[in-house]
Scaffold this motif. Structure first.
Motif, short mmCIF file in Angstrom:
data_model
loop_
_atom_site.label_atom_id
_atom_site.label_comp_id
_atom_site.label_asym_id
_atom_site.label_seq_id
_atom_site.Cartn_x
_atom_site.Cartn_y
_atom_site.Cartn_z
N GLU B 168 1.60 20.90 -3.71
CA GLU B 168 1.69 19.80 -4.56
C GLU B 168 1.96 18.76 -3.92
O GLU B 168 1.33 17.46 -4.13
CB GLU B 168 2.52 20.01 -5.73
CG GLU B 168 1.86 21.22 -6.60
CD GLU B 168 0.57 20.70 -7.56
OE1 GLU B 168 0.44 19.58 -7.89
OE2 GLU B 168 -0.15 21.63 -7.38
N ASP B 172 -0.48 15.15 -3.45
CA ASP B 172 -0.08 13.84 -4.18
C ASP B 172 -0.66 12.90 -2.98
O ASP B 172 -0.89 11.70 -3.40
CB ASP B 172 1.43 13.73 -4.09
CG ASP B 172 2.02 14.31 -5.39
OD1 ASP B 172 2.94 14.93 -5.48
OD2 ASP B 172 1.19 14.66 -6.26
N GLU B 175 -4.06 12.23 -3.33
CA GLU B 175 -4.48 11.38 -4.69
C GLU B 175 -4.21 10.02 -4.39
O GLU B 175 -4.69 9.12 -4.84
CB GLU B 175 -3.42 11.91 -5.73
CG GLU B 175 -3.96 11.50 -7.17
CD GLU B 175 -2.99 12.17 -8.21
OE1 GLU B 175 -2.13 12.93 -7.96
OE2 GLU B 175 -3.22 11.59 -9.36
N ARG B 181 -7.23 14.92 -6.27
CA ARG B 181 -6.41 15.97 -5.72
C ARG B 181 -7.24 16.92 -4.82
O ARG B 181 -7.04 17.34 -3.80
CB ARG B 181 -5.53 16.96 -6.67
CG ARG B 181 -4.66 16.01 -7.43
CD ARG B 181 -4.35 16.64 -8.63
NE ARG B 181 -4.10 18.13 -8.68
CZ ARG B 181 -3.01 18.75 -8.77
NH1 ARG B 181 -1.72 18.13 -8.65
NH2 ARG B 181 -2.84 20.01 -8.70
N GLU C 53 -6.87 24.67 -9.67
CA GLU C 53 -5.89 23.99 -10.52
C GLU C 53 -5.19 24.85 -11.42
O GLU C 53 -4.28 24.70 -11.86
CB GLU C 53 -6.95 22.70 -11.04
CG GLU C 53 -7.40 21.86 -10.04
CD GLU C 53 -6.44 20.95 -9.51
OE1 GLU C 53 -5.25 21.40 -9.35
OE2 GLU C 53 -6.38 19.63 -9.46
N ALA C 60 2.86 26.17 -9.78
CA ALA C 60 3.39 24.87 -9.06
C ALA C 60 4.48 24.60 -9.83
O ALA C 60 4.38 24.54 -11.46
CB ALA C 60 2.44 23.78 -9.08
N LYS C 62 5.65 21.68 -10.97
CA LYS C 62 5.48 20.40 -12.00
C LYS C 62 5.01 21.02 -13.08
O LYS C 62 5.02 20.29 -14.22
CB LYS C 62 4.59 19.22 -11.22
CG LYS C 62 5.48 18.59 -10.22
CD LYS C 62 4.76 17.20 -9.95
CE LYS C 62 3.71 17.54 -8.98
NZ LYS C 62 3.05 16.25 -8.35
N TYR C 63 3.83 22.00 -12.93
CA TYR C 63 2.94 22.01 -14.27
C TYR C 63 3.18 23.54 -14.64
O TYR C 63 2.35 24.19 -15.02
CB TYR C 63 1.60 22.10 -13.87
CG TYR C 63 1.18 20.73 -12.86
CD1 TYR C 63 1.00 20.76 -11.76
CD2 TYR C 63 1.21 19.63 -13.54
CE1 TYR C 63 0.59 19.69 -10.84
CE2 TYR C 63 1.16 18.25 -12.75
CZ TYR C 63 0.65 18.38 -11.41
OH TYR C 63 0.42 17.31 -10.85
#
Lengths: 213, 442, 199
Positions: B168, B172, B175, B181, C53, C60, C62-63
């Motif tokens: 992730e 970032d 992005e 992404r 995704e 992940a 965050k999600y």
């Protein structure tokens, strides 16, 4: 290979009255090259000639373009040339990076091409073999016995172009469903899209649209 | 007969399709069968087949006597589709082949197009350095998925969370640089789509520092872990001769001891100016490949640091080739409604320069023309050698585009790796090859 | 969603056949909907880029979708409620999608994630099914290429809203009939007059 492109707007038979429909553009691919080829290509050609006495009978033309060497090989001699390229110490092209088919429908008598990029890890060299076969007799000898990795690549080229590799242990479709009719990546096979539906209108599929060419 | 394990008679004997449900039902059925050979079909929908891969295993007890892969469940026809799109639009198609390492697909394609155009030496240095940095960041994110999903398939759940956490952070950065992404379409023929924002280098340096620290989480969990070693040592054995004849490249080849990495042996994009090591192992098994991937992460971090140093000296340099007939008119800027052409650029093409307007129009609608010929450009993707074979007929659309994808060639090796071993080892072996089905089927 | 209700091998299971009607039915509906939507178990149906995704939303930090009770991605379709078709469906994969959908037991929902699953996406060609709704009934479409994990979460939450209002028993049959009548009478999309255009 010479190519004549007519018209500016792609799809023909449209109501285009701008006059761009009459545009004719001719472009030609690089032809056979003369010696000296430059960098290691001369060495490779010399070694091959030495190892393969019937060089001129087997190799139709040698093209050096954009820093890459392409040997056009006659399909009957393909297996022997490949074996020599792999086994001879001065050549040692141990790795074959697959088969890529190309369909040139204008090149009558030589429509289907199969391109084999070769890599020699020992000498750190790359060359390319190109074989052609007519649409009416799309047979090319299989190189699975020389480089085992060509197994799936030849199946894919058969699936997409219809080139039949003689001597392949199990030549079946690999990417499309087993009973799929036709060979999708040939130039006479349509792209197969459907018209795109918007609110109030539809746009034709990509291969039937007018577009600036 | 149970409704879970359906079976049917074929010329080869009875075939069982296991699609969930109890193994007891299957083994009860098999127990009553006369033949010894059992063919089990794993997938295409199966949690441990790394995507839509179908494995047909012929079993004798728990040992595999024959293994065949069924692929094509993700065939998208990308290669044919690009024949109807301009050269620049091809980037958006090509980027979705190997969706875990999109920048590599784009770079292989753009290097090939640039070679055909003959502008390889005209690329601005900043563009090349950004490309390398993006590629190495992508290598990190791709290896993270490989490690995470590989560990998950073998039963370890924590490495997956750690790996995706790091991933992730890398996404970032993507992005920030490109707006997306995944599947960024950032590398374009002639350079990159737009320049990095001002604080990018600071953020990337911070990321490198944090990643170095956080990679240790996974390292301490798995490296030297006796359970992990028991499941991965001497599993999926493929020696050098096997790799070479099957055309296998990448970590699988380097696990045999062969230090073949295109970034060192046939450098492209200026890789010869960077200091990094080629990681090899000599055990030819899953554990070796796993160690290689873990250590390649550190090497990628080294390269990224060197890229940051270079980029700081090249501040303000262009990121697209100077030839206006090829350069994507990509002076983009972030406005209130998202990313779009910068107002500067619009002012110029609408008010000042007719030529710029014409170039913009022709490039966006028709695309630039590429002289006829064919090239094959390879790059070293996280899975092996990714080569773009592109044939141009002198027009604005590719005549034929074929990608020699590493996963397609590497996956052929599963039979050689797994026949004679146990079912559980198949999962480990396939995870170590790290196939991406988009790459395999295109 | 409103497909054949719980008709598996000719016998009905679940609460469907034990339903009261009228006022009591609405209470049961609310309760059943609450239970169903608060722990939807997705079936692993990741095909291509959208699958990554989807994995990100599951793993992940965050999600995290465990907050919705959804982190258990069931491999077996028998145990799953929600099929998130994440990625492009090729011609070869289409029968497999249908088979997996058929194996899921009621109640089941389908979320078509990404442009390729919803409509064929950018791949308007011979190899890709132009929208998974050609094969299976879809409850909620999620555009994007690939949709961000936050977008997927938003779609899941909207699906929760849909499930909240789902009817059971007699009411369900009524709604199914109404929806079908409306769909048969609707104008096709390309014949709807465009925005601002006069008749």
């Amino acid at each position: 290979m010479s190519d004549v492109n007519k018209g500016m707007f792609g799809a023909a038979g449209t109501g285009d009255t701008s006059g761009y429909g009459g545009l004719v553009r001719v472009s030609s691919s690089p032809g056979s090259s003369e010696r000296p080829y430059g960098s290691y290509f001369d060495e490779v050609a010399d070694e091959l000639e030495r190892a393969f006495p019937d060089f001129n009978g087997a190799i139709e033309k040698v093209i050096v373009d954009r820093g890459e060497l392409t040997l056009h090989v006659k399909r009957e001699r393909l297996f022997d040339v490949a074996k020599t390229l792999r086994d001879k110490d001065s050549l040692r092209f141990e790795v074959c990076l697959g088969v890529s088919g190309v369909h040139y429908p204008e090149d009558k008598g030589r429509e289907l091409h199969a391109v084999y990029p070769l890599l020699s890890m020992t000498h750190n060299r790359r060359i390319r073999l190109e074989v052609s076969a007519p649409d009416s007799d799309p047979h090319i000898p299989s190189l699975v016995e020389v480089w085992a990795g060509n197994n799936w690549h030849e199946r894919e080229t058969f699936d997409m172009f219809g080139i039949i590799f003689d001597g392949h242990p199990a030549l079946t479709r690999i990417l499309m469903p087993d009973d799929w009719p036709g060979h999708p990546q040939r130039k006479d096979y349509p792209l197969g899209g459907i018209p795109v539906e918007y609110i109030g209108a539809t746009t034709p599929a990509p291969d039937e649209r007018r577009s600036y060419r | 007969m149970s409704t879970f394990a359906s079976s049917r008679e074929t010329t080869e004997g009875r075939i069982y399709s296991v699609t969930g449900g109890d193994w007891d039902d299957v083994s009860r059925d098999i127990g009553t069968a006369k033949e010894e050979r059992v063919v089990v079909n794993m997938g295409p929908q199966h949690p441990s087949t790394h995507g839509v891969l179908r494995l047909m295993l012929e079993l004798e007890g728990e040992t595999i006597t024959e293994l065949r892969c069924g692929i094509g469940y993700l065939h998208t026809g990308i290669e044919k589709n690009t024949e109807y799109r301009t050269w620049t639009q091809g980037v958006t198609f090509v980027t979705r082949m190997d969706y875990l390492s999109p920048i590599f697909n784009e770079t292989a394609y753009c290097l090939a197009v640039e070679k055909l155009l003959g502008i390889t030496n005209d690329l601005p240095e900043r563009a090349t350095v950004i490309r390398i940095m993006m590629m190495e960041l992508n290598r990190i994110s791709s290896h993270m998925v490989a490690l995470g999903t590989g560990a998950l398939e073998l039963g370890a759940m924590a490495p997956m969370f750690f790996a995706f956490r790091e991933r992730e952070r890398v996404l970032d950065i993507f992005e920030m640089a490109s707006g997306l992404r995944m599947n960024m379409a950032y590398v374009r023929p002639g350079g990159v789509a737009q320049d990095l924002p001002e604080d990018a280098i600071t953020k990337i340096r911070e990321l490198v520092r944090d990643l170095r620290k956080n990679f240790k989480d996974n390292e301490t969990l798995l490296v030297g872990n006796s359970i992990w070693i028991k499941r991965t040592k001497d599993v999926g054995y493929l020696d050098l001769a096997g790799c070479i004849t099957l055309g296998v490249t990448g970590p699988v080849l380097r696990a045999t001891g062969m230090p073949w990495d295109l970034r060192k042996t046939q450098p492209y994009c200026g890789y010869e100016n960077y200091n990094f090591d080629v990681i090899t192992a000599d055990t030819c098994d899953v554990y070796g490949r796993f160690l290689i991937r873990m250590q390649e992460l550190e090497q990628s971090l080294r390269i990224i640091e060197q890229c940051c140093d270079k980029l700081e000296t090249l501040n303000g340099a262009p990121v697209m080739v100077a030839d206006k007939k090829i350069a994507w008119p990509a002076q983009l800027s972030l406005g209130g409604d998202g990313l779009g052409n910068s107002l500067e650029h619009i002012r110029q093409i609408m008010g000042t320069s007719m030529e710029s307007l014409i170039h913009h129009f022709k490039i966006v609608t028709e695309g630039f023309r590429v002289p006829a010929g064919q090239v094959y450009t390879p790059v070293e993707s996280p899975r092996g050698e990714l080569g773009a074979h592109i044939v141009s007929d002198g027009g604005t659309r590719p005549y034929r585009m074929h990608f020699r994808t590493p996963s397609f060639s590497n996956l052929q090796a599963t039979s050689a790796m797994c026949e004679g071993s146990l079912i559980a080892d198949v999962v480990a072996a396939v995870a170590s090859i790290d196939p991406v089905m988009g790459d395999v089927d295109r | 969603m409103y497909g054949d209700a719980a008709d598996w091998n000719g016998t009905s299971v679940g609460i469907e056949e034990k339903l009261p009607s009228g006022f009591l039915l609405t209470t049961v509906e609310k309760l059943a909907a609450y239970m169903r939507r608060n722990s939807l178990w997705p079936a692993t149906f990741g095909l291509a880029c959208c699958a990554i995704e989807m994995m990100a939303i599951g793993s992940a930090q965050k999600y995290d979708i465990s907050r919705f009770g959804m982190e258990v991605f069931r491999a077996s379709p028998r145990q799953a409620d929600l099929m998130i078709v994440a990625g492009r469906v090729s011609q070869k994969m289409a029968p497999v999608v249908r088979q997996i959908y058929d194996q899921m037991s009621e109640p089941k929902w389908v979320l078509s994630m990404g442009a390729c699953a919803s409509s064929g996406g950018m791949f308007n060609n011979y190899a890709i099914v132009q929208g998974v709704d050609h094969i299976i009934p879809v409850d909620i479409y999620l555009p994007g290429c690939p949709p961000r994990p936050e977008m997927l979460m938003d779609a899941i939450l909207k699906l929760h809203e849909q499930i909240k209002d789902e009817k059971l028993g007699v009411n369900r049959k009524k709604v199914i009939a109404e929806v079908e009548k409306a769909a048969l009478a609707a104008t096709p999309t390309h014949q709807i007059p465009a925005f601002g255009a006069s008749e």
